[in-house]
Scaffold this active site. Structure first.
Site, PDB file in Angstrom:
ATOM      1  N   ASN A 192      -5.707 -46.979  -5.014  1.00  7.83           N
ATOM      2  CA  ASN A 192      -6.503 -45.831  -4.575  1.00  7.83           C
ATOM      3  C   ASN A 192      -5.589 -44.848  -3.856  1.00  7.83           C
ATOM      4  OD1 ASN A 192      -8.429 -44.048  -3.623  1.00  7.83           O
ATOM      5  ND2 ASN A 192      -9.201 -45.423  -2.034  1.00  7.83           N
TER       6      ASN A 192
ATOM      7  N   LYS B 119      -6.320 -41.945  -2.740  1.00  9.00           N
ATOM      8  CA  LYS B 119      -7.042 -41.147  -1.738  1.00  9.00           C
ATOM      9  C   LYS B 119      -6.677 -39.663  -1.896  1.00  9.00           C
ATOM     10  CE  LYS B 119      -7.350 -45.223   1.141  1.00  9.00           C
ATOM     11  NZ  LYS B 119      -7.405 -45.800   2.499  1.00  9.00           N
TER      12      LYS B 119
ATOM     13  N   HIS C   5     -16.720 -46.842  -0.932  1.00  6.84           N
ATOM     14  CA  HIS C   5     -15.487 -47.029  -0.162  1.00  6.84           C
ATOM     15  C   HIS C   5     -15.765 -46.785   1.315  1.00  6.84           C
ATOM     16  CE1 HIS C   5     -11.420 -46.374   1.377  1.00  6.84           C
ATOM     17  NE2 HIS C   5     -11.002 -47.067   0.339  1.00  6.84           N
TER      18      HIS C   5
ATOM     19  N   GLU D  99     -14.323 -45.190   3.565  1.00  7.02           N
ATOM     20  CA  GLU D  99     -14.176 -43.815   4.033  1.00  7.02           C
ATOM     21  C   GLU D  99     -15.371 -42.962   3.609  1.00  7.02           C
ATOM     22  OE1 GLU D  99     -10.332 -43.167   2.400  1.00  7.02           O
ATOM     23  OE2 GLU D  99      -9.414 -44.499   3.879  1.00  7.02           O
TER      24      GLU D  99
ATOM     25  N   GLU E   6     -13.234 -54.804   1.761  1.00  8.33           N
ATOM     26  CA  GLU E   6     -12.278 -54.036   2.551  1.00  8.33           C
ATOM     27  C   GLU E   6     -12.795 -53.925   3.977  1.00  8.33           C
ATOM     28  OE1 GLU E   6     -11.922 -50.067   1.000  1.00  8.33           O
ATOM     29  OE2 GLU E   6     -14.037 -49.705   1.383  1.00  8.33           O
TER      30      GLU E   6
ATOM     31  N   GLY F 193      -5.748 -48.736   6.299  1.00  5.91           N
ATOM     32  CA  GLY F 193      -4.766 -47.771   6.779  1.00  5.91           C
ATOM     33  C   GLY F 193      -4.268 -48.007   8.186  1.00  5.91           C
TER      34      GLY F 193
ATOM     35  N   SER G 168      -4.612 -52.819   3.861  1.00 11.18           N
ATOM     36  CA  SER G 168      -3.179 -52.929   4.186  1.00 11.18           C
ATOM     37  C   SER G 168      -2.491 -54.018   3.362  1.00 11.18           C
ATOM     38  CB  SER G 168      -2.985 -53.175   5.683  1.00 11.18           C
ATOM     39  OG  SER G 168      -3.484 -52.101   6.446  1.00 11.18           O
TER      40      SER G 168
END
Length: 258
Positions: free
Chosen positions: A9, A11, A100, A102, A172, A178, A216
Site C-alpha cells: 500500500n 498510500k 483501512h 486511515e 492491522e 507507520g 510496520s
C-alpha cells in the site's frame, strides 16, 4: 511452504513516473522459480493518479496485480472526489482496499460505510481486502478481539456464503501503522487466527480466506510473522516504497523457511 500474499500500500506516495520506474525494477528482480504464482501473489496499491502508469508497466511474466486504495459504495452521482468500484474495475484493477485504518480514523469511516464498500467491491467483481484492527487504548483495555469481532461481523453481515471467494482479510493494529512498532508474532497470530475462524464460520472452508498482517512489516520481522499458522501474507506500508525492501520481506521468509 505456504503461498505468501505480499501486498504493498503506497498510500499518498509515488508520482506516476515513480510508479512506472518501480514496476520496471520489480519486473527485473522478480525472475526465477521463487517467484512462481504458486509461491507468491504480489499486489500493488498506488494512488489513483498513478494507477494507469503502474498498470502499463506491470511485468507480464510474474504474479503481480494492481489494486486501488479505496472505492465508493455508489455507482455514480453527485459525489465529488469519489471513485466508484466500477471505475476501479474498468481501469484495470483487480483488488481494492476497504476499511483501512486511515480511512476509519482519519476520514471517519464507520463500520457501516466499510460494510457498504466491501459489498459494492464484491458486486463489481473486485477482490476486496478488508482491513480491521484496534487502537492502542482498545488493546490496553483488553478489547482487541471484541473490536475485531465487531468490525468483521458488521462487514460480513448480509453477504452470501459464495462471496467469501472474493475477500482477503488484513489485520492491522492501528497503533502499529507507520509507527515502527508491530504486534508480537504470537499476538498477531491470535488475532489472525480469530479472524480466520470467523470467516470460516460465515463463509465456509472452501476456499480458505487468506488473512494478512499489516503494521510496520519489514525484512527483519518477516520470518517471525509469516511463519505463524494463520498469517498468509503481509499488507506492507513504508517498506513497499522500495523494491529491495519490499521483496526482501518475502525473500527473507523464504530463504530461512525452505
Amino acid at each position: 511452504m505456504k503461498k505468501i500474499y505480499l501486498y504493498g500500500n503506497w498510500k499518498m506516495n509515488m508520482l506516476p513516473f515513480e510508479g512506472e520506474e518501480f514496476c520496471r525494477t520489480l519486473g527485473n528482480k522478480m525472475q526465477g522459480d521463487i517467484y512462481s504464482s504458486e509461491m507468491i501473489q504480489v499486489c500493488l496499491f498506488p494512488p489513483f493518479l498513478s494507477i494507469p502508469e503502474v498498470l502499463k508497466s506491470l511485468p507480464e511474466d510474474v504474479p503481480v496485480t494492481c489494486g486501488a486504495q479505496d472505492g465508493y459504495f455508489e455507482d455514480r452521482g453527485a459525489f465529488t472526489g469519489e471513485v466508484s468500484m466500477d471505475m476501479v474495475k474498468a481501469v484495470g484493477c483487480s483488488h481494492v482496499l476497504a476499511g483501512h485504518s486511515e480511512r476509519r480514523h482519519i476520514f471517519g469511516e464507520s463500520n457501516e460505510i466499510v460494510a457498504k464498500k466491501l459489498a459494492k467491491a464484491l458486486e463489481a467483481g473486485l477482490k476486496a481486502v478488508l482491513c480491521f484492527g484496534e487502537t492502542l487504548d482498545e488493546r490496553e483495555s483488553g478489547k482487541t478481539l471484541a473490536v475485531a469481532r465487531e468490525q468483521l461481523e458488521s462487514a460480513f453481515s448480509g453477504l452470501e456464503k459464495d462471496k467469501g471467494c472474493g475477500i482477503i482479510l488484513a489485520y492491522e493494529p492501528v497503533w502499529a501503522i507507520g509507527t515502527g512498532k508491530n504486534a508480537r508474532p504470537e499476538d498477531a497470530q491470535e488475532v489472525c487466527g480469530f479472524a480466520a475462524k470467523m470467516a470460516e464460520e460465515h463463509f465456509g472452508t472452501h476456499p480458505k480466506i487468506p488473512v494478512l498482517y499489516g503494521g510496520s512489516v519489514k525484512e527483519s520481522n518477516a520470518l517471525d510473522l509469516l511463519s505463524q499458522h494463520d498469517i498468509d501474507g503481509a499488507l506492507v506500508g513504508g517498506a513497499s516504497l522500495k523494491v529491495d525492501s519490499f521483496l526482501g520481506i518475502y525473500e527473507n521468509y523464504r530463504t530461512i523457511s525452505v
